[in-house]
Design a protein around this motif. Structure first.
Motif, PDB file in Angstrom:
ATOM      1  N   VAL A 107      12.329  28.330  23.188  1.00  8.91           N
ATOM      2  CA  VAL A 107      13.438  29.180  22.737  1.00  8.91           C
ATOM      3  C   VAL A 107      13.168  30.569  23.311  1.00  8.91           C
ATOM      4  N   ARG A 108      14.107  31.120  24.076  1.00  6.47           N
ATOM      5  CA  ARG A 108      13.860  32.425  24.691  1.00  6.47           C
ATOM      6  C   ARG A 108      15.189  33.049  25.113  1.00  6.47           C
ATOM      7  N   GLY A 109      15.128  34.242  25.695  1.00  6.67           N
ATOM      8  CA  GLY A 109      16.336  34.953  26.092  1.00  6.67           C
ATOM      9  C   GLY A 109      17.004  34.298  27.297  1.00  6.67           C
ATOM     10  N   ASP A 110      18.331  34.435  27.375  1.00  2.00           N
ATOM     11  CA  ASP A 110      19.037  33.727  28.451  1.00  2.00           C
ATOM     12  C   ASP A 110      18.901  34.415  29.818  1.00  2.00           C
ATOM     13  N   ASP A 111      18.167  35.528  29.862  1.00  2.00           N
ATOM     14  CA  ASP A 111      17.845  36.089  31.177  1.00  2.00           C
ATOM     15  C   ASP A 111      16.847  35.186  31.904  1.00  2.00           C
ATOM     16  N   LEU A 112      16.267  34.231  31.193  1.00  2.00           N
ATOM     17  CA  LEU A 112      15.307  33.316  31.827  1.00  2.00           C
ATOM     18  C   LEU A 112      15.934  31.964  32.180  1.00  2.00           C
ATOM     19  N   LEU A 113      17.265  31.864  32.010  1.00  2.12           N
ATOM     20  CA  LEU A 113      17.922  30.594  32.362  1.00  2.12           C
ATOM     21  C   LEU A 113      17.741  30.253  33.847  1.00  2.12           C
ATOM     22  N   SER A 114      17.870  31.267  34.695  1.00  2.00           N
ATOM     23  CA  SER A 114      17.709  30.972  36.123  1.00  2.00           C
ATOM     24  C   SER A 114      16.264  30.551  36.407  1.00  2.00           C
ATOM     25  N   ARG A 141       4.359  30.156  48.522  1.00  2.00           N
ATOM     26  CA  ARG A 141       5.742  29.894  48.113  1.00  2.00           C
ATOM     27  C   ARG A 141       5.966  28.399  47.975  1.00  2.00           C
ATOM     28  N   LEU A 142       6.895  28.074  47.087  1.00  2.00           N
ATOM     29  CA  LEU A 142       7.269  26.673  46.905  1.00  2.00           C
ATOM     30  C   LEU A 142       8.431  26.352  47.829  1.00  2.00           C
ATOM     31  N   LEU A 143       8.376  25.204  48.460  1.00  2.00           N
ATOM     32  CA  LEU A 143       9.525  24.741  49.256  1.00  2.00           C
ATOM     33  C   LEU A 143      10.646  24.361  48.300  1.00  2.00           C
ATOM     34  N   VAL A 144      11.779  25.004  48.477  1.00  2.00           N
ATOM     35  CA  VAL A 144      12.899  24.767  47.560  1.00  2.00           C
ATOM     36  C   VAL A 144      13.985  23.990  48.298  1.00  2.00           C
ATOM     37  N   PRO A 145      14.421  22.876  47.742  1.00  2.00           N
ATOM     38  CA  PRO A 145      15.490  22.124  48.403  1.00  2.00           C
ATOM     39  C   PRO A 145      16.835  22.830  48.254  1.00  2.00           C
ATOM     40  N   ALA A 146      17.735  22.600  49.187  1.00  2.00           N
ATOM     41  CA  ALA A 146      19.071  23.193  49.099  1.00  2.00           C
ATOM     42  C   ALA A 146      19.853  22.512  47.977  1.00  2.00           C
ATOM     43  N   GLY A 147      20.796  23.259  47.426  1.00  2.00           N
ATOM     44  CA  GLY A 147      21.722  22.659  46.466  1.00  2.00           C
ATOM     45  C   GLY A 147      21.542  23.138  45.043  1.00  2.00           C
ATOM     46  N   GLU A 148      22.575  22.888  44.263  1.00  2.00           N
ATOM     47  CA  GLU A 148      22.587  23.318  42.861  1.00  2.00           C
ATOM     48  C   GLU A 148      21.849  22.339  41.968  1.00  2.00           C
ATOM     49  N   THR A 149      21.284  22.868  40.909  1.00  2.00           N
ATOM     50  CA  THR A 149      20.768  21.992  39.856  1.00  2.00           C
ATOM     51  C   THR A 149      21.491  22.357  38.561  1.00  2.00           C
ATOM     52  N   THR A 150      21.528  21.442  37.623  1.00  2.00           N
ATOM     53  CA  THR A 150      22.174  21.692  36.332  1.00  2.00           C
ATOM     54  C   THR A 150      21.156  21.490  35.233  1.00  2.00           C
ATOM     55  N   ILE A 151      21.138  22.436  34.314  1.00  2.00           N
ATOM     56  CA  ILE A 151      20.267  22.312  33.148  1.00  2.00           C
ATOM     57  C   ILE A 151      21.142  22.164  31.915  1.00  2.00           C
ATOM     58  N   GLU A 152      20.808  21.210  31.092  1.00  2.00           N
ATOM     59  CA  GLU A 152      21.545  21.029  29.827  1.00  2.00           C
ATOM     60  C   GLU A 152      20.779  21.795  28.761  1.00  2.00           C
ATOM     61  N   ASP A 153      21.217  23.018  28.540  1.00  2.00           N
ATOM     62  CA  ASP A 153      20.531  23.842  27.548  1.00  2.00           C
ATOM     63  C   ASP A 153      21.140  23.587  26.169  1.00  2.00           C
ATOM     64  N   ASN A 154      20.294  23.526  25.170  1.00  2.00           N
ATOM     65  CA  ASN A 154      20.791  23.198  23.829  1.00  2.00           C
ATOM     66  C   ASN A 154      21.617  24.311  23.207  1.00  2.00           C
ATOM     67  N   PHE A 155      21.473  25.519  23.701  1.00  2.00           N
ATOM     68  CA  PHE A 155      22.316  26.592  23.172  1.00  2.00           C
ATOM     69  C   PHE A 155      23.359  27.030  24.194  1.00  2.00           C
ATOM     70  N   ALA A 156      22.923  27.257  25.423  1.00  2.00           N
ATOM     71  CA  ALA A 156      23.827  27.793  26.456  1.00  2.00           C
ATOM     72  C   ALA A 156      24.729  26.718  27.065  1.00  2.00           C
ATOM     73  N   GLY A 157      24.419  25.455  26.828  1.00  2.00           N
ATOM     74  CA  GLY A 157      25.225  24.374  27.405  1.00  2.00           C
ATOM     75  C   GLY A 157      24.785  24.064  28.826  1.00  2.00           C
ATOM     76  N   ALA A 158      25.675  23.440  29.593  1.00  2.00           N
ATOM     77  CA  ALA A 158      25.326  23.075  30.969  1.00  2.00           C
ATOM     78  C   ALA A 158      25.288  24.336  31.830  1.00  2.00           C
ATOM     79  N   HIS A 159      24.219  24.522  32.559  1.00  2.00           N
ATOM     80  CA  HIS A 159      24.073  25.712  33.396  1.00  2.00           C
ATOM     81  C   HIS A 159      23.730  25.290  34.821  1.00  2.00           C
ATOM     82  N   CYS A 160      24.594  25.677  35.762  1.00  2.00           N
ATOM     83  CA  CYS A 160      24.378  25.325  37.176  1.00  2.00           C
ATOM     84  C   CYS A 160      23.798  26.523  37.909  1.00  2.00           C
ATOM     85  N   TYR A 161      22.929  26.250  38.824  1.00  2.00           N
ATOM     86  CA  TYR A 161      22.281  27.337  39.559  1.00  2.00           C
ATOM     87  C   TYR A 161      21.746  26.781  40.863  1.00  2.00           C
ATOM     88  N   ASP A 162      21.810  27.606  41.890  1.00  2.00           N
ATOM     89  CA  ASP A 162      21.315  27.188  43.196  1.00  2.00           C
ATOM     90  C   ASP A 162      20.095  28.041  43.538  1.00  2.00           C
TER      91      ASP A 162
END
Ligand code: GLU
Length: 340
Positions: A229-236, A172-193
């Motif tokens: 370029v892919r489906g937005d089910d892979l945004l997370s 497993r990868l050690l994951v830091p706490a907190g949200e990250t934001t991705i600037e997607d060219n189609f979906a826009g800004a996407h925040c996820y923790d």
């Protein structure tokens, strides 16, 4: 020159939703002069179906899509993934985990977070030196208590060499706490923790295979892919992949366009429950590729259903016109395809 990839998984036949994503990816690449790599993502052993890869390749060509490199496969050479995993372990960013799915479920205090019913890993095997949350930024991952010492990754050791009482380890990868934001060219800004949704996610299985998240990052990096370029089910997943880009020091992750999915009338992502939506099903009934692409064109905001070639589609596609909401595959679409 920018590079993208078409990355079919040979776990089943391509359905109309897959075709639509591949077609848009291909068309944007041809419009913009990106190179296209064809990569068959064949690591999901138990789910891979014989002939699905060759059928997918043949179907894409039948639709009029082409590519500049490949097909590459993943299973043929695991060394690049092993090297990446070893690097993460050496940097203290990955740790072995011997939990069973049942153990993870038992430790779950609330309903699973995240999509795809992924379980949030409660951190049972997380090295105590890193703390329960917020680790993973350069601190050392010691061997967790109760786990036998491991030298290098278990990817290199066959099950036959394991001690009988020593369950093989996943990583497993050690994951830091907190949200990250991705600037997607189609979906826009996407925040996820990631830490709240999946926690320390798997990067290698007990069977010695890299997870999808690790494999896709290693491959995109070594194949020079900088446009996805892919489906937005892979945004997370994009957030998890960004973390891996960072931890492996691979530079910035690819620019991305995550597109809304094609769903059935019930609003759920297109699948077998919606009947036979395989492109090959329509092909076997005499439906021409121009007709299938005509449906894709209607789905992509190019107006009423109208037959066209893939090349004509590429000339006309404008991503600004693509619907922002999921596309619903209706009985009328099915009838239009079959009434050719
Ligand atoms: N092979 C994956 C799929 O078919 C695509 C992965 C990706 O685009 O990152 O779902």
């Amino acid at each position: 020159m920018p590079r993208t990839r078409l990355a079919p998984s040979p776990t089943g036949a391509l359905h109309l939703g897959n075709v639509r994503t591949f077609l848009v990816n291909w068309a944007v690449a041809r419009q913009q002069g990106w190179q296209i790599v064809l990569r068959v993502e064949d690591l999901d052993g138990p789910r891979v179906k014989a002939d699905a890869a060759s059928e997918a390749i043949e179907l894409l060509a039948w639709l009029g899509l082409d590519w500049d490199e490949g097909p590459y496969t993943q299973l043929a050479d695991l060394a690049p993934y092993h090297a990446a995993l070893d690097r993460l372990i050496a940097a203290g960013q990955a740790y072995p985990c011997r939990c069973t799915r049942r153990e993870i479920e038992a430790a779950q205090l609330s309903a699973p977070h995240g999509d795809d019913h992924e379980l949030r890993y409660p951190g049972t095997c997380r090295p105590p030196s890193v703390g329960p949350e917020g680790g993973g930024s350069g601190r050392s991952a010691a061997e967790p208590p109760g786990c036998a010492a491991v030298t290098g990754s278990s990817l290199h050791s066959s099950p036959a060499t394991q001690q009988p009482d020593d369950r093989a380890a996943a990583y497993r990868l050690l994951v830091p706490a907190g949200e990250t934001t991705i600037e997607d060219n189609f979906a826009g800004a996407h925040c996820y923790d990631v830490s709240a949704a999946t926690g320390d996610f798997l990067i290698a299985t007990k069977e010695g295979l890299p997870s999808y998240q690790l494999a896709v990052v290693v491959d995109d990096a070594r194949q020079g892919i900088d446009r996805v370029v892919r489906g937005d089910d892979l945004l997370s997943s994009a957030h998890r992949q960004r973390l891996l880009y960072d931890r492996l020091e691979l530079g910035p992750p690819p620019h991305s366009w995550h597109l809304p999915l094609v769903v059935g009338p019930d609003g759920r992502r297109l699948a077998k429950r919606h009947g036979d939506t395989r492109a090959s099903y329509y092909r076997e009934r005499g439906v021409r590729p121009e007709r299938i692409i005509g449906l894709m064109a209607a789905w992509c905001g190019l107006g009423a259903h109208e037959e066209m070639t893939a090349a004509a589609f590429a000339n006309r596609l404008a991503l600004e016109c693509l619907p922002r909401k999921p596309i619903v595959f209706t009985a009328a679409d099915d009838a239009w395809l079959l009434n050719s």
